[in-house]
Design a protein around this motif. Sequence first.
Motif, PDB file in Angstrom:
ATOM      1  N   LYS B  69       0.837  -1.203   0.000  1.00 24.60           N
ATOM      2  CA  LYS B  69       0.000   0.000   0.000  1.00 24.60           C
ATOM      3  C   LYS B  69       0.869   1.249   0.000  1.00 24.60           C
ATOM      4  N   MET B  70       2.014   1.140   0.691  1.00 24.35           N
ATOM      5  CA  MET B  70       2.933   2.283   0.707  1.00 24.35           C
ATOM      6  C   MET B  70       3.554   2.500  -0.664  1.00 24.35           C
ATOM      7  N   ALA B  73       1.113   4.441  -2.618  1.00 24.59           N
ATOM      8  CA  ALA B  73       1.114   5.846  -2.211  1.00 24.59           C
ATOM      9  C   ALA B  73       2.355   6.549  -2.740  1.00 24.59           C
ATOM     10  N   LEU B  74       3.481   5.856  -2.673  1.00 19.54           N
ATOM     11  CA  LEU B  74       4.732   6.451  -3.154  1.00 19.54           C
ATOM     12  C   LEU B  74       4.639   6.745  -4.652  1.00 19.54           C
ATOM     13  N   LEU B  76       1.944   7.269  -6.430  1.00 23.02           N
ATOM     14  CA  LEU B  76       1.055   8.418  -6.642  1.00 23.02           C
ATOM     15  C   LEU B  76       1.786   9.716  -6.361  1.00 23.02           C
ATOM     16  N   LEU B  77       2.546   9.711  -5.264  1.00 22.21           N
ATOM     17  CA  LEU B  77       3.267  10.920  -4.876  1.00 22.21           C
ATOM     18  C   LEU B  77       4.250  11.316  -5.973  1.00 22.21           C
ATOM     19  N   VAL B  80       2.349  12.735  -9.014  1.00 20.70           N
ATOM     20  CA  VAL B  80       1.836  14.092  -8.817  1.00 20.70           C
ATOM     21  C   VAL B  80       2.981  15.089  -8.766  1.00 20.70           C
ATOM     22  N   LEU B  81       4.066  14.691  -8.085  1.00 20.50           N
ATOM     23  CA  LEU B  81       5.170  15.647  -7.929  1.00 20.50           C
ATOM     24  C   LEU B  81       5.849  15.961  -9.256  1.00 20.50           C
ATOM     25  N   VAL B  84       3.785  18.627 -10.540  1.00 20.35           N
ATOM     26  CA  VAL B  84       3.986  19.870  -9.790  1.00 20.35           C
ATOM     27  C   VAL B  84       5.362  20.451 -10.092  1.00 20.35           C
ATOM     28  N   PHE B  87       6.013  23.481 -12.186  1.00 11.91           N
ATOM     29  CA  PHE B  87       5.803  24.842 -11.672  1.00 11.91           C
ATOM     30  C   PHE B  87       7.134  25.537 -11.401  1.00 11.91           C
ATOM     31  N   PHE B  93       1.195  22.706 -15.287  1.00 10.40           N
ATOM     32  CA  PHE B  93       1.162  21.398 -14.654  1.00 10.40           C
ATOM     33  C   PHE B  93       1.349  20.303 -15.708  1.00 10.40           C
ATOM     34  N   LEU B  94       2.180  19.312 -15.362  1.00 11.10           N
ATOM     35  CA  LEU B  94       2.414  18.143 -16.228  1.00 11.10           C
ATOM     36  C   LEU B  94       3.160  18.460 -17.514  1.00 11.10           C
ATOM     37  N   THR B  95       3.760  19.642 -17.622  1.00 14.64           N
ATOM     38  CA  THR B  95       4.579  19.911 -18.801  1.00 14.64           C
ATOM     39  C   THR B  95       5.821  19.025 -18.738  1.00 14.64           C
TER      40      THR B  95
END
Lengths: 493, 141
Positions: B69-70, B73-74, B76-77, B80-81, B84, B87, B93-95
Amino acid sequence: MNNLIIAPLLIPLLTGVILLFLRKHIVAQKVLSMLSGLAIIATSGVLLGDVLTNGVGSYQLGGWQPPFGIVLVADSLSVLLVLFSSIILVATTLFTYKGLDLERKNYYYYPLVQFLLTGIIGAFLTGDLFNLFVFFEVLLMSSYALIVLGGTKTQLGESIKYVLVNVISSALFVTAVAFLYSMTGTLNMADLSQRIAEIGQPGLVTVVALLFLIVFGMKAAIFPLYFWLPGSYSAPPPVISAIFAGLLTKVGIYAIYRVFTIIFYHHPEITHQIIGILATITMIVGVIGAVAYNDLHKILVYNVVAGVGFILLGLSSFNEDGLFGGIFYLLHDMMIKAALFLLVGAIIAITQTTKMNQASGIIKHYPLLGWSFLVAALSLAGVPPLSGFFGKLALIQGGFLAEQYVFVGVLLLSSLLVLYSVMRIFFLVILGEDRLPETHNSGQIKGLVYPSVFLLVLSFLMGMGAEFVYPYVADATFTLLNPEIYIEAVLKE
Amino acid sequence: MRTNDVILKTATQLIIFIIIIFSIYVFLAGHHNPGGGFIGGLMTAAAFVLLGLAFDIDTVKKTIPIDFKMITALGLLIAVLTGVGAFVFGANFLTHTFDYFMLPLLGETELATALLFDIGVYLVVIGVTLTIIFSIGEDQK
């Protein structure tokens, strides 16, 4: 930089991911969920001001020009809805502090709600039809998990129905998108709108439009596609029902509003007339259910169905007043429905039963709860100083302008029955002789009432300060009635 | 009673490395050839499932002492990062971007930031698949 548009979407997503790591730290989860809600309120508030002064904003993901990339579009309607969703997130998070068992909190309640909000906000902000589908799935997946979280027998039974219905409607959504793509060759809403305007919405496109109505109608619970809602919304614990009632059907309604004002608006005599008829029957079915039952949950759940009818009527009249009323009522309905479900959650925590005739006299021990419920009930029915009034007034004006006298008549009569259904709860459960179970104590209820009071105060201010809310809703209405503003903002060269 | 499946166990010990290497190859090939994070993640997960079939779930847990599960989560992180991260360079975002680098052993190599996003996808797929399979498998006890 206009990264502000994506901020309301990224905040819950990042918070949700971080909360996955903090599974054992319930306190940290509570604090972060609350902070996330407040941050979304702040960013969407700033964004709302920005949209009002600078017009509709668009944001190209990955820097790709539309219609080739995905765009997020922030117009007044979507930003208002984002703002109100985050208010409901804050209120329900506050409610969970005391109103949700530790077992559920331990099994990812907070991250799931954050992901649910990611899906909802994404669905509000996106300007791409397939991306809308993806965000629908994000919110549906989270709602599947939330509805079954805890694993009681009724929850399991109802979640099977809920999942089945939504899987079917999602498959239909993909089919509808495929038909539309094969006809127009694009999925960007602004581009779609232009291309359909060029070919003048032939019969085949209208058929696809009705397919979209079926798809979104299934999510929004309009007649005859509402059958899944009464069961699945009364199965989970009150705070989850409040989130669902405040947000989930509203995403379907928003999608119907968006699609039938931006894309399929060329033959309102077919599509919008059908929406009107379905909305009217939805109201009738909703109030019949609301009046018929003696179960607190069932009464509220059928009021959700009736509310969907009210809101869609505004789209059916398709003029300035009607749409204004629809949007205003939508915003009011989100808050009041969430507040009512939370209040009923508190009542059930006291009386230990959902039946109306088994306990009464709450107001003697819990005056705040009792009077809050009265305010919520009057506001739901649309009594003048409260927030439900202005929306319904504009809806009725819009209906008269569009000469839909039958629809308006049903709307007025339904409002009366809605009032009857909730006042029945007030008189039978909240007033009346003291017949509460011995177990109740005032300490356990304290934290459960404040979130609804918070929502009611906001909704009261929305009613009293309608003049302050007016420019935002009017701007949203204006954009809906003039799709070229939306198209211009997205496809600007 | 378990039968003595020495052939299966020995073959698994060999094959599992081939599967993992192939899955990583498919994962890295994704930018120009069929492949990518999703299929690569599924194959890596399949290698662990094979390990679970040949031995048992407890062995897998002992060999890879990670909470899957970790991993999800990792992943996903990371995904997303990477979005991000754009920026920081003043992009949306997502360029994503790419460039050519001289790497030791590999020579001139094209490195794309999309790979970072794909690592996220890869980890999520592994995490989700193995969480599903192992949590269903554990109920037998």
